[in-house]
Design an enzyme around this catalytic site. Structure first.
Site, mmCIF file in Angstrom:
data_model
loop_
_atom_site.group_PDB
_atom_site.id
_atom_site.type_symbol
_atom_site.label_atom_id
_atom_site.label_comp_id
_atom_site.label_asym_id
_atom_site.label_seq_id
_atom_site.Cartn_x
_atom_site.Cartn_y
_atom_site.Cartn_z
ATOM 1 C CB SER A 44 41.943 39.364 40.985
ATOM 2 O OG SER A 44 43.472 39.740 41.513
ATOM 3 C CE1 TYR A 70 44.969 39.752 48.283
ATOM 4 C CE2 TYR A 70 45.591 40.609 46.176
ATOM 5 C CZ TYR A 70 45.445 39.463 46.990
ATOM 6 O OH TYR A 70 45.615 38.117 46.735
ATOM 7 C CB THR A 101 41.805 38.747 49.716
ATOM 8 O OG1 THR A 101 40.894 38.491 48.828
ATOM 9 C CG2 THR A 101 42.865 37.659 50.284
ATOM 10 C CE LYS A 105 39.986 33.817 48.058
ATOM 11 N NZ LYS A 105 41.436 34.263 47.893
ATOM 12 C CG HIS A 114 45.813 33.247 49.018
ATOM 13 N ND1 HIS A 114 45.302 34.515 49.003
ATOM 14 C CD2 HIS A 114 46.395 33.512 47.813
ATOM 15 C CE1 HIS A 114 45.521 35.296 48.118
ATOM 16 N NE2 HIS A 114 46.303 34.892 47.401
HETATM 17 C C1 LIG Z 1 47.961 32.192 40.538
HETATM 18 C C2 LIG Z 1 47.099 32.838 41.702
HETATM 19 C C3 LIG Z 1 46.756 34.155 41.714
HETATM 20 C C4 LIG Z 1 45.910 34.712 42.842
HETATM 21 N N1 LIG Z 1 45.438 35.854 43.114
HETATM 22 C C5 LIG Z 1 44.603 36.122 44.140
HETATM 23 C C6 LIG Z 1 44.071 37.440 44.022
HETATM 24 O O1 LIG Z 1 44.578 38.323 43.434
HETATM 25 N N2 LIG Z 1 43.197 37.587 45.032
HETATM 26 C C7 LIG Z 1 42.715 36.754 46.013
HETATM 27 O O2 LIG Z 1 41.879 36.838 46.913
HETATM 28 N N3 LIG Z 1 43.157 35.547 45.975
HETATM 29 C C8 LIG Z 1 44.075 34.965 44.695
HETATM 30 N N4 LIG Z 1 44.365 33.842 44.748
HETATM 31 C C9 LIG Z 1 43.855 32.860 45.622
HETATM 32 C C10 LIG Z 1 42.436 32.279 44.995
HETATM 33 O O3 LIG Z 1 41.445 33.252 45.063
HETATM 34 C C11 LIG Z 1 41.990 30.909 45.693
HETATM 35 O O4 LIG Z 1 41.951 31.275 47.078
HETATM 36 C C12 LIG Z 1 42.809 29.790 45.513
HETATM 37 O O5 LIG Z 1 43.540 29.865 44.306
HETATM 38 C C13 LIG Z 1 42.370 28.594 45.951
HETATM 39 O O6 LIG Z 1 43.167 27.498 45.769
HETATM 40 P P1 LIG Z 1 43.218 26.379 44.596
HETATM 41 O O7 LIG Z 1 43.460 27.411 43.433
HETATM 42 O O8 LIG Z 1 44.329 25.512 44.935
HETATM 43 O O9 LIG Z 1 41.846 25.584 44.741
HETATM 44 C C14 LIG Z 1 45.453 33.354 43.843
HETATM 45 C C15 LIG Z 1 45.692 31.979 43.498
HETATM 46 C C16 LIG Z 1 46.438 31.707 42.334
HETATM 47 C C17 LIG Z 1 46.886 30.335 42.199
#
Ligand SMILES: Cc1cc2nc3c(=O)[nH]c(=O)nc-3n(C[C@H](O)[C@H](O)[C@H](O)COP(=O)(O)O)c2cc1C
Length: 418
Positions: A126, A150, A176, A282, A306
């Protein structure tokens, strides 16, 4: 490890009095994690945007769709492997990029990547990681890794991140798109807690030479305002989390440059000048955006909302998937995340045309409960559950899954088949 082997290991351990620490179902997994995490950490990971309608809709979409299994097809030999960007993967799962993993466990990204490596899941680093990508890359051997970007307001920083990702052996860049602004997250707002402002989840930045230069420039021009008494505690926390840079300036610069709300397609295609790696977008939910992504030469799509953390009231990803698969027409791989909690969920997404799915919150909960081992168990369980789902549905390969029959509501008259 096949599903049967995983089952056998768990039951045999149970027979000798050893029960798994990490629960096998999503609800208990989240519950157990809540017990071991701070209120702020749990809210940040578990929470979604607004009334969390998107989060619930993601789950409802999976629940509404049913698998119609077929019998007597000799499922003794099953192959869940696939090829993605020239690499053979043992199962159709990747680790979703998740920021601020230090909220779950002190070993954070290092533990997550080390958990994924032996299970064969690619890790997606990430942009908001708790550990610099170089440190994680060094800890995970030859295991596959991608980098999630990002798009910052500072192009030099974008270039630097992408260059570092290449140096770290990343095999794809994931941009993303859905976080050019931060969603309205009621739980975090209620606690007044955003980890980045405490110096957490900005390790890629503070370890970056371009970012470090920006901070030094900021320090030279900024007037040193005295902190209020209330801010002193936060300042101490910042000093603990950010070493070698003025912590207040680092956070200030980060908030100014971390994401670019003005981002457009024209900006994005410039990534081609920065890297020869495959670039995956994404956060795509509309078939027209998917079509445009393919026409603009991007190499893959992650259908994602997300995990319901950005726009509330969004279409669930499983509903968004079929028109996107149709628009893409096999030209690039389509992946999916948001709400995947079981092997059957993954099966449904693949039956609708996804090539693979990203595991998100569940591995963070495993990490919170048992560190690297806890996260690994969650991933092993996903892979085992999927392998068994495949066989029980009468399939022996991912090609079979794409031909599987799904029922939506009344069956058989209204059922879409795959
Ligand atoms: C705590 C947290 C932090 C996240 N940070 C990022 C991130 O830094 N970059 C990103 O593209 N997606 C981020 N996401 C989204 C995840 O990549 C993913 O799309 C999402 O967790 C999918 O949903 P689910 O966990 O309910 O299955 C984050 C999600 C969570 C829960």
């Amino acid at each position: 490890m096949s599903g049967r082997e995983r089952q056998a290991a768990v039951y045999l351990a149970g027979a000798t009095g050893r029960r798994a620490r990490v629960p096998f179902d999503a609800e208990h997994l989240e519950d157990r994690a809540r017990q071991v995490m701070s209120a702020e950490a749990f809210a940040y990971v578990a929470g979604g945007a607004g009334a969390e309608e998107t989060m619930r809709a993601n789950r409802r979409a999976f629940e509404r769709l049913s698998i119609v299994p077929r019998m007597l097809r000799d499922v003794s030999q099953r192959d869940t492997s696939l090829e993605l960007f020239g690499r053979r993967l043992p199962s159709p799962f990747l680790l979703a990029p998740i920021g601020v993993l230090e909220l779950a466990h002190r070993d954070a990204d290092v533990a997550a990547a080390r958990a994924a490596a032996p299970v064969g899941l690619p890790t997606i680093f990430s942009s908001q990681a708790s550990r610099p990508m170089e440190e994680v890359a060094a800890a995970m051997g030859e295991a596959p890794r991608w980098f999630q970007l990002y798009w910052s307001t500072d192009d030099e920083l974008v270039k630097s991140f992408v260059g570092r990702a290449e140096q770290c052996g990343c095999e794809a860049i994931v941009i993303t798109l859905d976080t050019t602004l931060l969603g309205w997250r009621a739980r975090d707002l209620g606690l007044g807690y955003l980890p980045f402002l405490r110096g957490r989840g900005i390790a890629q930045y503070v370890s970056d030479p371009v970012f470090q230069r920006l901070v030094r420039e900021h320090v030279q021009t900024a007037s040193a305002a005295r902190p209020t008494l209330g801010a002193v505690r936060t300042l101490l926390e910042l000093r603990r989390n950010i070493r070698g840079l003025d912590p207040r300036a680092a956070v200030q610069v980060f908030t100014e440059i971390y994401s670019r709300p003005s981002l457009r397609w024209d900006d994005l295609v410039r990534i081609r000048d920065l890297t020869p790696l495959p670039v995956v977008l994404k956060g795509i939910l509309h078939p027209d955006d998917a079509r445009r992504a393919v026409e603009a030469g991007f190499d893959g799509i992650v259908v994602s909302n997300h995990g319901g953390r950005q726009l509330d009231g969004t279409i669930p990803t499983l509903d968004a998937l079929p028109p996107i698969v149709e628009a893409v027409a096999g030209r690039v791989p389509v992946l999916l995340d948001s709400g995947v909690r079981t092997g059957s969920d993954a099966f449904k997404a693949l039956a609708l045309g996804a090539m693979a799915v990203l595991v998100g919150r569940p591995y963070v909960y495993g990490l919170a409960i048992g560190g690297e081992t806890g996260a690994r168990e969650v991933l092993e369980n996903f892979v085992a559950d999927f392998d068994l789902a495949l066989g029980l549905a009468g399939c022996t390969s991912l090609a079979d899954v794409r031909e599987a029959t799904l029922a939506h509501g009344e069956w058989p008259s209204t059922a879409p088949s795959s």
